[in-house]
Every structure is written in C-alpha cells, then in structure tokens.
Design a protein around this motif. Structure first.
Motif: not given
Length: 130
Positions: A12-22
């Motif tokens: 969840s943390e990793q996906h949240s980070s990727l979504i924010n970066k995108a």
C-alpha cells in the motif's frame, strides 16, 4: 490499512508513493511532455535541443537580467506574469506538436520550456525573503 498484514501495508505504501509520483509528473506540463517523449523512445531533452535562435536567447538573458535587478514586488509580479504567459504559449505549442505526432518539434519546444522553468525557479527563490 493499519490492521492489515505487514506485507499489505508495505504494498500500500509503495503504490501510494507511485501514484503520488505519477500525479506530480502529469500535473506539470513540462514533466508531462518529457514523460511522453520518454514513452515514445525519444532521448531526454537537453537545453541545446531547442535550436534556440538568437532572439530567444536574448529574451531569456533579458528576463534573467530583469530578475537579477528587480528590487520591488511590482517588478517581480511583472516578470512572473511574463514567464507564465510564455509557459502557457509553449504548452499550447507542445500540445499541438504531440497532436501532430511531431516528437522532434515537441522536444525542441520542451527544451525552451526548461529555460522558462529555470527562470520560474529563480523567481520563486527571489520572492522568498532571506
């Protein structure tokens, strides 16, 4: 997610980070254009890619000089407006280039946008009181 397994929390943390970066990449026209070029396999943009004519370079130098010399808020507002107008104009041109599938034209325009992004950064630094 606080009561989920450790592994699920990590994902969840990793996906949240990727979504924010995108989101941040797509939010800014310059980074969005650079990303589109990357997806198309075009080499990264360099300032030397803009084939800048002397008039463009003179314009950049003049704005840099105005920025360096400006002492009051009114001058900074004027420069900020000028930079914003130029960025909007270049954004429209880049959009049109991508719509025509003119990737090399878009690359040259994005290189010009980098100059104005640099000026915008200098302006923001000047507006922050020391």
């Amino acid at each position: 997610f606080a009561i989920r397994l450790q592994k699920e929390q990590y994902y969840s943390e990793q996906h949240s980070s990727l979504i924010n970066k995108a989101y941040q990449t797509l939010l800014n026209p310059l980074s969005r254009g650079l990303y589109l070029l990357e997806l198309s396999g075009v080499e990264p943009v360099q300032e030397t890619d803009c084939d800048a004519d002397s008039a463009f370079l003179v314009e950049i130098m003049e704005i840099n000089e105005k920025l360096a010399e400006s002492k009051n808020e009114d001058n900074l507002e004027e420069i900020e407006t000028l930079i914003k107008v130029k960025q909007e104009e270049l954004t429209r041109e880049v959009t049109a280039a991508f719509e025509r599938d003119d990737l090399q034209g878009a690359k040259k325009l994005l290189a010009k946008m980098k100059y104005f992004a640099n000026l915008e950064g200098k302006l923001k630094a000047k507006k922050i009181p020391s």
